[in-house]
Design a protein around this motif. Structure first.
Motif, PDB file in Angstrom:
ATOM      1  N   GLY A  40      26.089  24.805   6.652  1.00 48.60           N
ATOM      2  CA  GLY A  40      25.724  24.153   7.906  1.00 48.60           C
ATOM      3  C   GLY A  40      26.581  24.626   9.065  1.00 48.60           C
ATOM      4  O   GLY A  40      26.088  24.888  10.176  1.00 48.60           O
ATOM      5  N   PHE A  41      27.869  24.767   8.827  1.00 50.30           N
ATOM      6  CA  PHE A  41      28.790  25.252   9.870  1.00 50.30           C
ATOM      7  C   PHE A  41      28.452  26.670  10.294  1.00 50.30           C
ATOM      8  O   PHE A  41      28.473  27.009  11.483  1.00 50.30           O
ATOM      9  CB  PHE A  41      30.228  25.184   9.354  1.00 50.30           C
ATOM     10  CG  PHE A  41      31.167  26.092  10.082  1.00 50.30           C
ATOM     11  CD1 PHE A  41      31.511  25.861  11.412  1.00 50.30           C
ATOM     12  CD2 PHE A  41      31.714  27.207   9.449  1.00 50.30           C
ATOM     13  CE1 PHE A  41      32.378  26.713  12.089  1.00 50.30           C
ATOM     14  CE2 PHE A  41      32.573  28.058  10.113  1.00 50.30           C
ATOM     15  CZ  PHE A  41      32.903  27.815  11.440  1.00 50.30           C
ATOM     16  N   VAL A  43      25.807  28.130  10.625  1.00 50.62           N
ATOM     17  CA  VAL A  43      24.680  28.230  11.553  1.00 50.62           C
ATOM     18  C   VAL A  43      25.185  28.540  12.959  1.00 50.62           C
ATOM     19  O   VAL A  43      24.546  29.260  13.732  1.00 50.62           O
ATOM     20  CB  VAL A  43      23.864  26.915  11.545  1.00 50.62           C
ATOM     21  CG1 VAL A  43      22.852  26.888  12.693  1.00 50.62           C
ATOM     22  CG2 VAL A  43      23.150  26.751  10.199  1.00 50.62           C
ATOM     23  N   HIS A  44      26.386  28.006  13.279  1.00 47.60           N
ATOM     24  CA  HIS A  44      26.981  28.265  14.606  1.00 47.60           C
ATOM     25  C   HIS A  44      27.512  29.689  14.727  1.00 47.60           C
ATOM     26  O   HIS A  44      27.656  30.203  15.841  1.00 47.60           O
ATOM     27  CB  HIS A  44      28.150  27.295  14.860  1.00 47.60           C
ATOM     28  CG  HIS A  44      27.748  25.853  14.882  1.00 47.60           C
ATOM     29  ND1 HIS A  44      26.996  25.304  15.896  1.00 47.60           N
ATOM     30  CD2 HIS A  44      28.004  24.846  14.007  1.00 47.60           C
ATOM     31  CE1 HIS A  44      26.800  24.007  15.647  1.00 47.60           C
ATOM     32  NE2 HIS A  44      27.414  23.710  14.505  1.00 47.60           N
ATOM     33  N   LEU A  50      19.510  25.932  10.812  1.00 43.84           N
ATOM     34  CA  LEU A  50      19.791  24.841   9.872  1.00 43.84           C
ATOM     35  C   LEU A  50      18.636  24.594   8.898  1.00 43.84           C
ATOM     36  O   LEU A  50      18.881  24.477   7.687  1.00 43.84           O
ATOM     37  CB  LEU A  50      20.136  23.569  10.632  1.00 43.84           C
ATOM     38  CG  LEU A  50      20.493  22.342   9.773  1.00 43.84           C
ATOM     39  CD1 LEU A  50      21.709  22.633   8.908  1.00 43.84           C
ATOM     40  CD2 LEU A  50      20.757  21.125  10.666  1.00 43.84           C
ATOM     41  N   CYS A 157      24.358  19.739   4.496  1.00 43.88           N
ATOM     42  CA  CYS A 157      24.226  20.838   5.473  1.00 43.88           C
ATOM     43  C   CYS A 157      24.256  20.297   6.896  1.00 43.88           C
ATOM     44  O   CYS A 157      24.896  20.888   7.783  1.00 43.88           O
ATOM     45  CB  CYS A 157      22.923  21.607   5.237  1.00 43.88           C
ATOM     46  SG  CYS A 157      22.925  22.654   3.779  1.00 43.88           S
ATOM     47  N   SER A 158      23.579  19.194   7.126  1.00 43.65           N
ATOM     48  CA  SER A 158      23.538  18.603   8.468  1.00 43.65           C
ATOM     49  C   SER A 158      24.910  18.091   8.894  1.00 43.65           C
ATOM     50  O   SER A 158      25.308  18.237  10.056  1.00 43.65           O
ATOM     51  CB  SER A 158      22.515  17.462   8.516  1.00 43.65           C
ATOM     52  OG  SER A 158      21.214  17.946   8.250  1.00 43.65           O
ATOM     53  N   PHE A 161      26.931  21.073   9.810  1.00 44.27           N
ATOM     54  CA  PHE A 161      26.478  21.571  11.109  1.00 44.27           C
ATOM     55  C   PHE A 161      27.012  20.695  12.239  1.00 44.27           C
ATOM     56  O   PHE A 161      27.511  21.196  13.255  1.00 44.27           O
ATOM     57  CB  PHE A 161      24.952  21.599  11.146  1.00 44.27           C
ATOM     58  CG  PHE A 161      24.378  21.981  12.469  1.00 44.27           C
ATOM     59  CD1 PHE A 161      24.328  23.307  12.868  1.00 44.27           C
ATOM     60  CD2 PHE A 161      23.874  21.011  13.328  1.00 44.27           C
ATOM     61  CE1 PHE A 161      23.799  23.666  14.109  1.00 44.27           C
ATOM     62  CE2 PHE A 161      23.342  21.350  14.557  1.00 44.27           C
ATOM     63  CZ  PHE A 161      23.300  22.693  14.952  1.00 44.27           C
ATOM     64  N   TRP A 167      34.127  21.326   9.628  1.00 46.94           N
ATOM     65  CA  TRP A 167      33.273  21.152   8.456  1.00 46.94           C
ATOM     66  C   TRP A 167      34.073  20.867   7.192  1.00 46.94           C
ATOM     67  O   TRP A 167      33.582  20.204   6.270  1.00 46.94           O
ATOM     68  CB  TRP A 167      32.408  22.400   8.246  1.00 46.94           C
ATOM     69  CG  TRP A 167      33.179  23.634   7.890  1.00 46.94           C
ATOM     70  CD1 TRP A 167      33.708  24.542   8.738  1.00 46.94           C
ATOM     71  CD2 TRP A 167      33.526  24.070   6.566  1.00 46.94           C
ATOM     72  NE1 TRP A 167      34.369  25.533   8.052  1.00 46.94           N
ATOM     73  CE2 TRP A 167      34.269  25.278   6.712  1.00 46.94           C
ATOM     74  CE3 TRP A 167      33.277  23.587   5.287  1.00 46.94           C
ATOM     75  CZ2 TRP A 167      34.759  25.978   5.620  1.00 46.94           C
ATOM     76  CZ3 TRP A 167      33.769  24.291   4.198  1.00 46.94           C
ATOM     77  CH2 TRP A 167      34.492  25.471   4.366  1.00 46.94           C
TER      78      TRP A 167
END
Length: 210
Positions: A40-41, A43-44, A50, A157-158, A161, A167
């Protein structure tokens, strides 16, 4: 391990997420509590989205679950019954019909546990083995595994994110919950062992001596 996972996901993206979660299902010591928030992290930091990370993780979960389901199918009722009828197992209080009783219970009431256990650390992978042994309908098994895994993966995951660079806090909290579950399971196992010794092994030894 954390650095290796980060580099692996950073390089291979969704494929790495799916592969790691597949391995996590087959080899539970690999922690999804680390991989999912990390995914999730990232994604940045990468071109991943996501929803794609969640889908990849869920695909890996389902494939991994079916591998263990296959292991369960190999442990057929007949093979297990023969095993529990051996002298060492009888000395431990087991009987061949224990297998039929356990599978019968799973058929009647246990199938929903596949869905529930997919959201519980530790047992989320192992539940696939008794499902295979009981020859649970594959379509139903796939559906329950898909839904349960999607919920678990979506949450972690959320959270990863949302936490961004923090995270690891999510991982720490998830691992704390996982540890609590492990202690609860250990306590249940200890109680079950004591009950088994009192109700099965001791009477069995007395009967043989008499």
């Amino acid at each position: 391990m954390e650095a290796a996972f980060l580099a692996f996901i950073d390089q291979f993206g969704y494929l790495a997420v799916a592969a790691l979660i597949l391995l996590e299902n087959v080899f539970p010591p690999i922690p999804s509590e680390l991989i999912l928030p990390m995914g999730g992290f990232l994604v940045h930091q990468t071109s991943m989205a996501l929803p794609g990370v969640i889908i990849a993780a869920t695909a890996g979960s389902v494939v991994g679950a079916f591998i263990l389901y296959g292991v369960g199918r190999l442990l057929s009722r007949e093979r297990l019954t023969s095993f529990f009828e051996t002298r060492p197992m009888r000395l431990l209080g087991f009987k061949g019909n224990d297998v039929s009783s356990a599978i019968g219970w799973f058929d009647r009431k246990g199938q929903a546990t596949v869905l529930i256990c997919r959201c519980i650390p530790v047992v989320r992978s192992l539940i696939s083995i008794p499902a295979g042994t009981a020859k649970m309908n594959m379509a139903k098994f796939a559906l329950y595994t898909l839904v349960g895994s999607a919920v678990w993966n979506s949450v972690l995951c959320s959270l990863g994110f949302g936490a961004g660079s923090a995270w690891q806090t999510v991982t720490a909290e998830a691992e704390w919950v996982s540890d609590i579950v492990k202690y609860v399971i250990l306590a249940i196992v200890v109680v079950a062992l004591v009950f088994w010794v009192v109700k099965r092994i001791i009477p069995n030894l007395r009967e043989r001596r008499g």
